[in-house]
Design a protein around this motif. Sequence first.
Motif, PDB file in Angstrom:
ATOM      1  N   LEU A   1       0.829  -1.210   0.000  1.00 28.31           N
ATOM      2  CA  LEU A   1       0.000   0.000   0.000  1.00 28.31           C
ATOM      3  C   LEU A   1       0.863   1.259   0.000  1.00 28.31           C
ATOM      4  O   LEU A   1       0.592   2.214  -0.742  1.00 28.31           O
ATOM      5  N   LEU A   2       1.907   1.271   0.822  1.00 34.34           N
ATOM      6  CA  LEU A   2       2.793   2.442   0.867  1.00 34.34           C
ATOM      7  C   LEU A   2       3.535   2.634  -0.453  1.00 34.34           C
ATOM      8  O   LEU A   2       3.639   3.757  -0.956  1.00 34.34           O
ATOM      9  N   ASN A   3       4.033   1.552  -1.022  1.00 35.45           N
ATOM     10  CA  ASN A   3       4.749   1.667  -2.293  1.00 35.45           C
ATOM     11  C   ASN A   3       3.811   1.971  -3.449  1.00 35.45           C
ATOM     12  O   ASN A   3       4.176   2.701  -4.372  1.00 35.45           O
ATOM     13  N   GLY A   4       2.591   1.435  -3.414  1.00 35.31           N
ATOM     14  CA  GLY A   4       1.587   1.792  -4.417  1.00 35.31           C
ATOM     15  C   GLY A   4       1.234   3.262  -4.346  1.00 35.31           C
ATOM     16  O   GLY A   4       1.101   3.943  -5.375  1.00 35.31           O
ATOM     17  N   THR A   5       1.098   3.774  -3.133  1.00 31.85           N
ATOM     18  CA  THR A   5       0.831   5.202  -2.928  1.00 31.85           C
ATOM     19  C   THR A   5       1.998   6.035  -3.433  1.00 31.85           C
ATOM     20  O   THR A   5       1.802   7.060  -4.102  1.00 31.85           O
ATOM     21  N   LYS A   6       3.197   5.609  -3.120  1.00 35.78           N
ATOM     22  CA  LYS A   6       4.408   6.309  -3.576  1.00 35.78           C
ATOM     23  C   LYS A   6       4.421   6.427  -5.097  1.00 35.78           C
ATOM     24  O   LYS A   6       4.688   7.495  -5.647  1.00 35.78           O
ATOM     25  N   LEU A   7       4.091   5.332  -5.787  1.00 38.82           N
ATOM     26  CA  LEU A   7       4.041   5.346  -7.258  1.00 38.82           C
ATOM     27  C   LEU A   7       2.922   6.250  -7.780  1.00 38.82           C
ATOM     28  O   LEU A   7       3.122   6.991  -8.747  1.00 38.82           O
ATOM     29  N   LEU A   8       1.754   6.183  -7.165  1.00 44.67           N
ATOM     30  CA  LEU A   8       0.625   6.984  -7.630  1.00 44.67           C
ATOM     31  C   LEU A   8       0.887   8.476  -7.462  1.00 44.67           C
ATOM     32  O   LEU A   8       0.662   9.251  -8.394  1.00 44.67           O
ATOM     33  N   VAL A   9       1.364   8.881  -6.298  1.00 38.86           N
ATOM     34  CA  VAL A   9       1.613  10.321  -6.114  1.00 38.86           C
ATOM     35  C   VAL A   9       2.782  10.797  -6.968  1.00 38.86           C
ATOM     36  O   VAL A   9       2.816  11.955  -7.403  1.00 38.86           O
ATOM     37  N   ALA A  10       3.743   9.906  -7.256  1.00 36.90           N
ATOM     38  CA  ALA A  10       4.850  10.257  -8.152  1.00 36.90           C
ATOM     39  C   ALA A  10       4.328  10.536  -9.559  1.00 36.90           C
ATOM     40  O   ALA A  10       4.849  11.415 -10.258  1.00 36.90           O
ATOM     41  N   ALA A  11       3.282   9.804  -9.967  1.00 37.95           N
ATOM     42  CA  ALA A  11       2.679  10.028 -11.281  1.00 37.95           C
ATOM     43  C   ALA A  11       2.082  11.430 -11.387  1.00 37.95           C
ATOM     44  O   ALA A  11       1.935  11.970 -12.485  1.00 37.95           O
TER      45      ALA A  11
ATOM     46  N   ASP B   1       7.194  14.133  -4.935  1.00 35.98           N
ATOM     47  CA  ASP B   1       8.364  13.353  -4.534  1.00 35.98           C
ATOM     48  C   ASP B   1       8.191  12.911  -3.082  1.00 35.98           C
ATOM     49  O   ASP B   1       8.030  13.745  -2.186  1.00 35.98           O
ATOM     50  N   THR B   2       8.209  11.604  -2.858  1.00 37.69           N
ATOM     51  CA  THR B   2       7.999  11.053  -1.518  1.00 37.69           C
ATOM     52  C   THR B   2       9.110  10.084  -1.169  1.00 37.69           C
ATOM     53  O   THR B   2       9.887   9.668  -2.025  1.00 37.69           O
ATOM     54  N   TYR B   3       9.163   9.724   0.099  1.00 37.02           N
ATOM     55  CA  TYR B   3      10.108   8.698   0.555  1.00 37.02           C
ATOM     56  C   TYR B   3       9.505   7.961   1.742  1.00 37.02           C
ATOM     57  O   TYR B   3       8.643   8.488   2.444  1.00 37.02           O
ATOM     58  N   LEU B   4       9.945   6.713   1.926  1.00 35.31           N
ATOM     59  CA  LEU B   4       9.509   5.916   3.071  1.00 35.31           C
ATOM     60  C   LEU B   4      10.416   6.239   4.248  1.00 35.31           C
ATOM     61  O   LEU B   4      11.623   5.979   4.198  1.00 35.31           O
ATOM     62  N   ARG B   5       9.842   6.827   5.295  1.00 35.79           N
ATOM     63  CA  ARG B   5      10.616   7.130   6.509  1.00 35.79           C
ATOM     64  C   ARG B   5      10.986   5.859   7.255  1.00 35.79           C
ATOM     65  O   ARG B   5      12.055   5.742   7.819  1.00 35.79           O
ATOM     66  N   ASP B   6      10.038   4.940   7.309  1.00 36.61           N
ATOM     67  CA  ASP B   6      10.196   3.639   7.966  1.00 36.61           C
ATOM     68  C   ASP B   6       9.078   2.742   7.444  1.00 36.61           C
ATOM     69  O   ASP B   6       8.319   3.166   6.584  1.00 36.61           O
ATOM     70  N   PRO B   7       8.965   1.507   7.928  1.00 36.55           N
ATOM     71  CA  PRO B   7       7.937   0.601   7.376  1.00 36.55           C
ATOM     72  C   PRO B   7       6.488   1.058   7.565  1.00 36.55           C
ATOM     73  O   PRO B   7       5.587   0.467   6.968  1.00 36.55           O
ATOM     74  N   PHE B   8       6.242   2.093   8.358  1.00 39.99           N
ATOM     75  CA  PHE B   8       4.879   2.567   8.608  1.00 39.99           C
ATOM     76  C   PHE B   8       4.603   3.956   8.049  1.00 39.99           C
ATOM     77  O   PHE B   8       3.468   4.395   8.053  1.00 39.99           O
ATOM     78  N   ARG B   9       5.624   4.684   7.597  1.00 40.52           N
ATOM     79  CA  ARG B   9       5.454   6.100   7.254  1.00 40.52           C
ATOM     80  C   ARG B   9       5.922   6.420   5.839  1.00 40.52           C
ATOM     81  O   ARG B   9       7.001   6.004   5.423  1.00 40.52           O
ATOM     82  N   LEU B  10       5.091   7.204   5.151  1.00 37.19           N
ATOM     83  CA  LEU B  10       5.424   7.742   3.836  1.00 37.19           C
ATOM     84  C   LEU B  10       5.273   9.247   3.926  1.00 37.19           C
ATOM     85  O   LEU B  10       4.289   9.740   4.482  1.00 37.19           O
ATOM     86  N   ALA B  11       6.243   9.988   3.400  1.00 29.11           N
ATOM     87  CA  ALA B  11       6.213  11.441   3.528  1.00 29.11           C
ATOM     88  C   ALA B  11       6.641  12.114   2.233  1.00 29.11           C
ATOM     89  O   ALA B  11       7.380  11.537   1.436  1.00 29.11           O
ATOM     90  N   PHE B  12       6.165  13.335   2.066  1.00 29.40           N
ATOM     91  CA  PHE B  12       6.670  14.183   0.996  1.00 29.40           C
ATOM     92  C   PHE B  12       8.098  14.566   1.344  1.00 29.40           C
ATOM     93  O   PHE B  12       8.411  14.787   2.520  1.00 29.40           O
ATOM     94  N   VAL B  13       8.945  14.685   0.337  1.00 18.63           N
ATOM     95  CA  VAL B  13      10.274  15.237   0.568  1.00 18.63           C
ATOM     96  C   VAL B  13      10.053  16.693   0.968  1.00 18.63           C
ATOM     97  O   VAL B  13       9.328  17.427   0.301  1.00 18.63           O
ATOM     98  N   ASN B  14      10.637  17.107   2.090  1.00 21.49           N
ATOM     99  CA  ASN B  14      10.462  18.458   2.648  1.00 21.49           C
ATOM    100  C   ASN B  14       9.001  18.765   2.967  1.00 21.49           C
ATOM    101  O   ASN B  14       8.542  19.892   2.820  1.00 21.49           O
TER     102      ASN B  14
ATOM    103  N   ILE C   1      -5.168   6.610   0.428  1.00 27.87           N
ATOM    104  CA  ILE C   1      -3.936   6.989   1.124  1.00 27.87           C
ATOM    105  C   ILE C   1      -3.238   8.115   0.370  1.00 27.87           C
ATOM    106  O   ILE C   1      -2.712   9.054   0.988  1.00 27.87           O
ATOM    107  N   SER C   2      -3.272   8.056  -0.958  1.00 28.16           N
ATOM    108  CA  SER C   2      -2.664   9.116  -1.774  1.00 28.16           C
ATOM    109  C   SER C   2      -3.361  10.446  -1.547  1.00 28.16           C
ATOM    110  O   SER C   2      -2.696  11.486  -1.386  1.00 28.16           O
ATOM    111  N   VAL C   3      -4.691  10.423  -1.543  1.00 34.00           N
ATOM    112  CA  VAL C   3      -5.452  11.660  -1.316  1.00 34.00           C
ATOM    113  C   VAL C   3      -5.173  12.208   0.082  1.00 34.00           C
ATOM    114  O   VAL C   3      -4.997  13.419   0.262  1.00 34.00           O
TER     115      VAL C   3
END
Length: 186
Positions: free
Chosen positions: A55-65, A69-82, A134-136
């Motif tokens: 789910l986190l990686n799918g969200t990462k791909l969708l928002v990248a589209a 720009d996002t990154y996984l902080r840890d196995p539970f967190r996804l964040a925008f760069v800055n 999750i993306s929204v």
Amino acid sequence: MQQKQFIYYVLKFIGAFCILYFGTKAIIGLTVPGGYYNEFVEQYLDFPALLRNSLLNGTKLLVAAFGYDTYLRDPFRLAFVNGKGIHLVYACLGIGLFSFWIAFVFANKGTFLKKAIWITAGCLLIWIINVIRISVVLIGTNKNWKVPLTLEHHTFYNIIVYSFIFLMIWMFYRSEKNGRINLKRN
């Protein structure tokens, strides 16, 4: 005779739902350090972690589209760069929704192949809707969007997914009637 079939159906549905839902909760409980932690379960049976990761990686791909720009902080967190991030807890995985759908298909008549197709399609749809949600939420958190009607995003997600599940249930029964994806036992 019909009453016995109905009771059998209900018991099969409830049994499957309980095994899936509470079994998943048990696995989650056994994979969290402390309490009843079990290293074997964490290492070999921790499918909720795989679901969360997908789910986190799918969200990462969708928002990248959409150019974010996002990154996984840890196995539970996804964040925008800055920017801000989201914390995906177990309650956000949709375990109850997946359990409901799988139990519904399992409890109905049909061949293994038919059930496998319907379970896979339904679970994929639930997963896609969750990635969109999750993306929204991630984009909305960073853009300071307000939730309409003061409802929480889990409530919107459940309304949307159960609407799709009821549509899929209707399609499932309609396929029986019309012969589409009708792989009946001989």
